[in-house]
Write an enzyme that holds these catalytic residues in place. Structure first.
Site, PDB file in Angstrom:
ATOM      1  N   ASP A   1     -18.329 -30.361  10.383  1.00 34.16           N
ATOM      2  CA  ASP A   1     -17.400 -30.530   9.259  1.00 34.16           C
ATOM      3  C   ASP A   1     -16.491 -31.753   9.435  1.00 34.16           C
ATOM      4  OD1 ASP A   1     -16.398 -28.900  11.373  1.00 34.16           O
ATOM      5  OD2 ASP A   1     -14.722 -28.255  10.136  1.00 34.16           O
ATOM      6  N   HIS A   2     -16.474 -32.338  10.628  1.00 36.73           N
ATOM      7  CA  HIS A   2     -15.621 -33.507  10.871  1.00 36.73           C
ATOM      8  C   HIS A   2     -16.402 -34.813  10.985  1.00 36.73           C
ATOM      9  CE1 HIS A   2     -11.779 -31.335  11.718  1.00 36.73           C
ATOM     10  NE2 HIS A   2     -12.660 -30.352  11.707  1.00 36.73           N
ATOM     11  N   HIS A  36     -17.839 -31.674  15.650  1.00 40.46           N
ATOM     12  CA  HIS A  36     -18.262 -30.549  14.815  1.00 40.46           C
ATOM     13  C   HIS A  36     -18.673 -31.108  13.452  1.00 40.46           C
ATOM     14  CE1 HIS A  36     -16.351 -26.828  16.981  1.00 40.46           C
ATOM     15  NE2 HIS A  36     -17.527 -27.164  17.458  1.00 40.46           N
ATOM     16  N   HIS A  90     -13.581 -34.685  16.936  1.00 43.07           N
ATOM     17  CA  HIS A  90     -14.514 -33.890  17.739  1.00 43.07           C
ATOM     18  C   HIS A  90     -15.835 -33.777  17.008  1.00 43.07           C
ATOM     19  CE1 HIS A  90     -12.795 -31.009  14.957  1.00 43.07           C
ATOM     20  NE2 HIS A  90     -13.673 -30.090  15.296  1.00 43.07           N
ATOM     21  N   HIS A 127      -9.270 -27.514  21.510  1.00 43.91           N
ATOM     22  CA  HIS A 127     -10.134 -26.826  20.556  1.00 43.91           C
ATOM     23  C   HIS A 127     -11.234 -26.112  21.344  1.00 43.91           C
ATOM     24  CE1 HIS A 127     -11.777 -25.953  16.695  1.00 43.91           C
ATOM     25  NE2 HIS A 127     -12.749 -26.837  16.706  1.00 43.91           N
TER      26      HIS A 127
END
Lengths: 306, 306
Positions: B66-67, B64, B62, B140
């Site tokens: 941090d990913h 975001h 996804h 999520h």
């Protein structure tokens, strides 16, 4: 004021096991200044115990990934930490669009005010009562700036003997002079703060080059600096490559420091090919003695002077 | 084929001194697969000695930060390394624009072909002769996918005794049967590969959830997996927070593993609040025994079966 500098990343374009991507933190009083934000700057800050919650100004030298890809994660993490204080970011034209499209792609909301200023030309980038930050166009393969953090001079040290000789009565009057007020004594004598003080005290001057070839304006820009943090990607033998890639070699960084008559020179942005940086120091020392190569988490303290 | 999994980052949204941001590397033969690319994935790969030059497929769960914020730096570094082999990136709608605007802002040129595929719905994401990767929509706070890497079954083990009994002459005929060919013997007997082999050999199945609350399709999607890498951001006491933030807690991850009848469960995406992950294991073990919490650089080998 005393200043604490921490090298959060000292690599060139590619991180190594020893060196993270470029970033330098500078703490001064209650404020934090960051120069460049290479990927993982937030984790390096955690490892170095650099505070996330202080008033913060971030200066980006140029829009290459290794200098700026840590910025969005840092901004996002501070929002997750519920930061409330404004963050100021300064960088070349393009940084506004960079952050805009990332915020759109990654859908992150901030809990604090983010002010992003595009630096278009040389000059004063920000100015506060006690310091200013200046930028000068450097000479890389894309638009790039070097930054100078310059403390304004402080009044000289109060000298009680001089006050006594001039007849200033002990007590409130001393305090007023120490805080910059001019007094008129009962006998009509006018006493200015400088009449009862030592010489004006120079503040600290710290210069961060970012990626650059040597450029002629540097000597004036960095003149008399206490510390110059100079990129030094390759060693002298690779000067031709450095010219092509827009970088500097040790003898050039050292010549810059010498021409600018600076006190200390620290080399950073070290190519991954140098697992031992002794060669770089050796080459620089032939031109300028007070030089060392930064490593990650190196701390340099500039103490409050007399 | 044997598979080597390396956890490059096991933190939740904020990295800690112990845990970098989410990323899992999987080596299978000459290929590398990455699941999520948290900031600094490239440096973690260097530290873990994960190869940069192999054929590479990257799966993003996804959008975001941090990913995914480690992806541009990784792509850029591979270009600096003069990579020539194509890289395939799979991720939710928006990943094309994310990479486009970064390439524009950061002006980086690639030396290799980059293919970016937007995953819009559940199904087969890529399929090769020996494996396929499937996606399913997870649950999520933004569009998010779980991925399953599924090896296709291999023919059973060749059993010389059976070939002998059927009268297959030693030599080239054996090799043909082992390579899947059907033979007709001089006496007219037709021998199929399965006549001289053991049972079909199941391949490995590895599932990576990405950030998600438990969701009903998971049990079928992960059914019978050898390994499930399940997010587990918070502990059971914070289940309400997990629901709000779109995450899972140990008992839920364990229930997922149990419902899907998987062999091993590894928890990752651990919130920075847990400096000791023992609590998470303890809570999960009440539901599912074969569970552990990942740490950075944990390696798991799935050897080539008989």
């Amino acid at each position: 004021m005393s200043i604490k500098i921490t090298f959060l990343g000292t690599a060139g374009a590619i991180p190594t096991p020893q060196r993270n991507l470029p970033a330098v933190a500078m703490q001064r009083g209650n404020e934090l200044f960051l120069f460049d934000c290479g990927e993982a700057v937030q984790r390096q800050m955690t490892l170095a115990k650099t505070p996330f919650h202080k008033p913060m100004r971030i200066f980006i030298t140029h829009m290459h990934g290794d200098h700026v890809l840590g910025l969005p994660g840092l901004l996002q993490t501070m929002a997750l930490m519920d930061r409330q204080k404004t963050v100021q970011v300064y960088g070349p034209v393009g940084i506004v669009e960079f952050l805009r499209c990332l915020q759109e792609s990654l859908q992150f909301a901030l809990t604090y005010r983010l002010e992003v200023y595009e630096v278009a030309d040389a000059g004063v980038v920000c100015e506060e009562a006690e310091y200013r930050v200046l930028a000068v166009k450097s000479n890389h393969v894309v638009t790039s700036f070097s930054y100078a953090f310059v403390e304004k001079p402080r009044a000289g040290k109060f000298i009680p003997e001089k006050a006594h000789v001039l007849g200033v009565p002990l007590g409130a009057a001393w305090g007023k002079l120490q805080h910059g007020e001019t007094l008129t004594l009962p006998d009509g004598t006018v006493v200015k703060p400088e009449d009862v003080s030592g010489p004006i005290r120079k503040g600290w001057k710290v210069v961060y080059t970012g990626d650059t070839r040597p450029f002629p304006e540097f000597a004036k820009f960095a003149a008399g600096a206490d510390l110059v943090i100079h990129e030094c990607t390759f060693d002298d033998a690779l000067v031709d490559k450095a010219v092509v890639d827009g970088h500097s070699v040790p003898s050039q960084a050292a010549q810059d420091a010498k021409d600018a008559n600076v006190k200390d020179l620290v080399l950073t942005h070290i190519s991954a090919r140098y697992t031992d940086a002794a060669l770089l120091v050796e080459q620089a020392k032939k031109v300028f003695a007070n030089v060392r190569v930064a490593e990650d988490f190196l701390k340099i303290d500039l103490p409050l002077g007399e």
